[in-house]
Design an enzyme around this catalytic site. Structure first.
Site, PDB file in Angstrom:
ATOM      1  N   LYS A  11       0.857  -1.186   0.000  1.00 58.01           N
ATOM      2  CA  LYS A  11       0.000   0.000   0.000  1.00 58.01           C
ATOM      3  C   LYS A  11       0.889   1.231   0.000  1.00 58.01           C
ATOM      4  CE  LYS A  11      -4.585   0.799   0.632  1.00 58.01           C
ATOM      5  NZ  LYS A  11      -5.615  -0.040  -0.007  1.00 58.01           N
ATOM      6  N   THR A  56      -4.056  -5.115   1.343  1.00 56.41           N
ATOM      7  CA  THR A  56      -3.370  -3.820   1.489  1.00 56.41           C
ATOM      8  C   THR A  56      -4.203  -2.895   2.364  1.00 56.41           C
ATOM      9  OG1 THR A  56      -4.306  -2.830  -0.524  1.00 56.41           O
ATOM     10  CG2 THR A  56      -2.293  -4.128  -0.773  1.00 56.41           C
ATOM     11  N   ASP A  57      -5.500  -3.129   2.416  1.00 53.00           N
ATOM     12  CA  ASP A  57      -6.343  -2.350   3.332  1.00 53.00           C
ATOM     13  C   ASP A  57      -5.971  -2.621   4.787  1.00 53.00           C
ATOM     14  OD1 ASP A  57      -8.919  -0.647   3.484  1.00 53.00           O
ATOM     15  OD2 ASP A  57      -9.289  -2.272   4.899  1.00 53.00           O
ATOM     16  N   PHE A 156      31.335  26.730 -14.570  1.00 51.94           N
ATOM     17  CA  PHE A 156      31.458  25.468 -15.315  1.00 51.94           C
ATOM     18  C   PHE A 156      32.288  25.771 -16.554  1.00 51.94           C
ATOM     19  CE2 PHE A 156      29.501  21.990 -18.041  1.00 51.94           C
ATOM     20  CZ  PHE A 156      30.167  20.959 -17.392  1.00 51.94           C
ATOM     21  N   ARG A 173      28.054  31.756 -12.140  1.00 50.63           N
ATOM     22  CA  ARG A 173      26.678  31.425 -12.491  1.00 50.63           C
ATOM     23  C   ARG A 173      25.887  31.161 -11.213  1.00 50.63           C
ATOM     24  NH1 ARG A 173      26.503  25.034 -14.581  1.00 50.63           N
ATOM     25  NH2 ARG A 173      27.486  24.160 -12.721  1.00 50.63           N
ATOM     26  N   GLN A 217      28.879  18.104 -10.087  1.00 47.30           N
ATOM     27  CA  GLN A 217      29.531  16.861  -9.665  1.00 47.30           C
ATOM     28  C   GLN A 217      30.449  17.111  -8.466  1.00 47.30           C
ATOM     29  OE1 GLN A 217      28.907  17.686 -12.807  1.00 47.30           O
ATOM     30  NE2 GLN A 217      28.854  15.907 -14.182  1.00 47.30           N
ATOM     31  N   ASN A 243      19.970  19.850 -11.582  1.00 50.69           N
ATOM     32  CA  ASN A 243      20.524  21.191 -11.812  1.00 50.69           C
ATOM     33  C   ASN A 243      19.372  22.095 -12.245  1.00 50.69           C
ATOM     34  OD1 ASN A 243      22.047  23.395 -12.452  1.00 50.69           O
ATOM     35  ND2 ASN A 243      23.546  22.285 -13.714  1.00 50.69           N
ATOM     36  N   HIS A 245      18.344  24.973 -13.639  1.00 50.54           N
ATOM     37  CA  HIS A 245      19.045  25.987 -14.419  1.00 50.54           C
ATOM     38  C   HIS A 245      18.411  27.370 -14.262  1.00 50.54           C
ATOM     39  CE1 HIS A 245      21.142  22.651 -16.254  1.00 50.54           C
ATOM     40  NE2 HIS A 245      20.016  22.118 -16.662  1.00 50.54           N
TER      41      HIS A 245
END
Lengths: 279, 279, 279, 279
Positions: A11, A56-57, A156, A173, A217, A243, A245
């Site tokens: 569940k 599952t109940d 980068f 950046r 990274q 990322n 951006h």
């Protein structure tokens, strides 16, 4: 000839909200729980024999019933209690996994805060999972939805180029991400999971801003290392860093010169960086 | 001492919409592409050395550039072409995985349909993934977002009960699910992936309705078996079937008697049943 | 001095799934219902007097109870029956509004289709609202989530330019939208709402593709006009057309020439064009 | 004969992220902007004449261009500057409306916080809209996504019952909501919109917890009154309070007695309470 090679059932999205009513103050815990059994269920799948199938109940009911019977605790502790309960009653379930995502709430108002008024915290969800397989139990913890952004000290450059490369190099950046981290422990018995979660959360933030980021990274590595260097109980940590951006807008068509002030935040496509740092 | 034990990076959610402009009719393909490299990237993570890191922005550009250079094809073919392209140019990427989810479009109007007007199909997305590791390439296909419902010929009874079980047994309920299936092939070279996808889609539907369902588990097995029995190229299929509960409303407080007509469709919590059927 | 100047309360997202069990075939209707009262509720707001407040939980129950008591019908008819029921029992509710969004289901399999197996249709939701104020009742119908796309026969040129304009003119672009339409009727009593909905849906599609589109604005007008010209019962139609931008990818950095084949589908930002066409 | 009776067009979801680079600290503002013109655009709709149509792409560019040219400010100020800019250049636009939703960011770390590291705040978005029609400009402010919960001091009793009422009365329940508020000003010229937003946000929280809640309606009134009583610049406030139901779980089938500790948080259906409080 066909055969069933693996199976799982359970569940998902069981929402438990728990109030502990102290004499003068209430405490709240807000757990979303998922339960998953796998094991010797071939006759259920292949023959329609439900005699070993716990509904599952019932799994859902058990979350609420055990929450009532057990004292309030960290999600790791509750996940483990649930997994052990299910494993004890279902020998066919060779593996029982319980996943919890906790939404954190802060008290309203100034410290020490309102006795029973709350608003959600801004700092990420607390993830916990417990897996019981026979006599073996393992715990993992995590954080999700932790958004971090820095407006500089990130770049980068010096990357590989091929004929499809158009990205300009940059030494300044915006770096932004939504952290998802999951970690395991060297020895699980005596951990204060709540305190550890807050420590890891702090060290992920610290690792994110500590130094110039030459890439997502390298920042992932710095964040993971920061956690391992300061939390001796943790064996390894997996990090997943999209990322997010934030692209500088080209203002030159309007006769304006960009100076790192005006950005467009985009949602798709996005970079996705993952890695595991281990002791 | 800490070390990096696994890593992956790439670009997600690259949306490619492609028009093939025939003399009298246009064709469209609508792919959302994800790319993921893993391999010898320790110096990028641990030392901030980007010299081997192909930017994820370049990965995105490559999707569009190769789409222009290559003829339009099934997502499996395009995923494989992309994965091979990246593996050839990035020796550090010991594994390159490309995932595509295709949204299907139908022509507007009556058959043979409008030459350049379209509307989305109702029958599930076409998933494809290609993984290239050295000289080895593997293809997987799949379907997602395929919603199936039957209003009868389904029950759930004779299940395990414990102290938390309150679910009544039933021999007549609504069964509904959103199918996610993924399959692999016995031999990949000569498959018509488009035709196979349509066949599997049909057989999943057929397997869903073919017989009385004593449980989602058993219906999962029936659906997987139906696919394997009719598609000789397929080696195994994994199915993930959330149970989209449609609960009969208790009308007795209003002095009315329910007869399997009035249901509330709920979203959470939900059962989730998984399994792999293999030849 | 402060006063309450307007008020509304009700229940949203009541999900009703209804099965009509014919001798050999089942029919299904899938309604999501919202209910909203407004009127003389000042004492509830300003004094905490609940004596005239029908609980929103009762509103929910009423949806299921009346669904059982009334024959299955179009959402307009059911919305009106609900609104009249609530208005009759709640004199303080000077206006009762009921909104329904119907998800359409198709039968599985080839025509005439499976007797009790279904899958969602691809062609938009059926919206209906009924508003009862005293003795006056008004009905509106609509369609939402109807996605239309054409790969040519659309452009945008000769527009106003200012110092921030960089958009190139084009006489061949992709036009795509998700239609939301709402219409009212000249006289409501004798309408076949189901047939009308299908007609409008067809004419929106026809109006979308019928002619060259010089702008979304002009296509909106053409679609609205097409509906009014063919459906005499409709008094006016409001259209809301987001512009789902599909931008040609600039392939020139890769030494490739774009010819209207390779597009990126974007989600944000998006243009949004609205208008009402009236007889 | 058909005619166009109203019209609107514009650009939605323009995401502007702005960094103000101080000597030692950066500031960030994160605005999502929507723009909407309506006016004398009949020839565009009915004849395909674009000569007066400023492209929505230009609207987007203008957001970034004016952000560069103007000093950073509250969203109300920026919305007004944008609306005035567009109205001045587009006489056909009889009304220009600009909507901004600001996501708030906190500094990372302990006070005074990191100079350029940020994480999202937990306390609601800042909404602002400016509407310019000829020489007349109006400003509205708002808050959205502000989640408030109290675990006691709330009930619902003495309400109207009819044959569909099954809700039990209670004098102790959880009350939770996601506040959406919008307010206007007595006189707009000299408002400190940022300070006012924080004040309103505080008073909404205070009004939520200040007293026993006999209903969401009465708490809405208390919240609105609390704002008007303390913010003299505000003319009226509209509140929209969904009732995020947290239902006590019935533990009696498990032989357990509920004491207000174990709840299930549900998402659908939900109550929705609205009202305007005016001076």
């Amino acid at each position: 000839m066909t055969e069933l090679t693996d199976n799982a059932y359970g569940k998902s999205n069981i929402h438990l909200f728990r109030v502990t009513r102290g004499a003068s103050r209430h405490e709240v815990r807000d757990f979303t729980v998922g339960i998953r059994f796998s094991g010797a269920y071939q006759t259920a799948y292949c023959e329609g024999d439900n005699s070993h199938v716990l509904p599952t109940d019932t799994m859902k009911n058990t979350v609420y019933g055990l929450a009532k019977e057990l004292p309030s605790s960290e999600p790791e502790d509750f996940a483990l209690a649930l997994a052990r309960h299910f494993a004890a009653g279902n020998a066919e379930a060779h593996q029982v996994r319980v996943d919890i995502a906790e939404r954190k709430w802060d008290r309203l108002g100034d410290l020490p805060g309102h006795p029973h008024g709350f608003t959600p915290s801004g700092g990420g969800k607390h993830l916990a999972s417990a897996t019981v397989a026979g006599t073996r139990a393992t715990i993992e913890s995590g954080v999700s939805d932790l958004v971090l952004l820095k407006t500089t000290d990130s770049g980068f450059a010096d990357f590989r180029k091929d004929r499809f490369t158009t990205l300009p190099e940059t030494s300044d950046r915006i770096l932004a991400t939504t952290v998802e981290a999951r970690w395991s422990y060297l020895a699980e018995g005596t951990i204060d999971y709540g305190a550890t979660w807050h420590e890891v959360n702090e060290h992920l933030r610290a690792g994110f801003t500590a130094a110039y980021s030459p890439s997502v990274q390298q920042t992932l590595w710095a964040m993971g290392k920061c956690v391992l260097d300061t939390c001796p109980a943790i064996a390894q940590i997996h990090l997943r860093l999209p990322n997010l951006h934030h692209l500088p807008v080209d203002l030159s068509p309007f006769g304006l010169e960009g100076k790192g002030e005006i950005f467009v935040a985009t949602e798709a496509p996005f970079g996705l960086i993952e890695g595991t740092v281990r002791r």
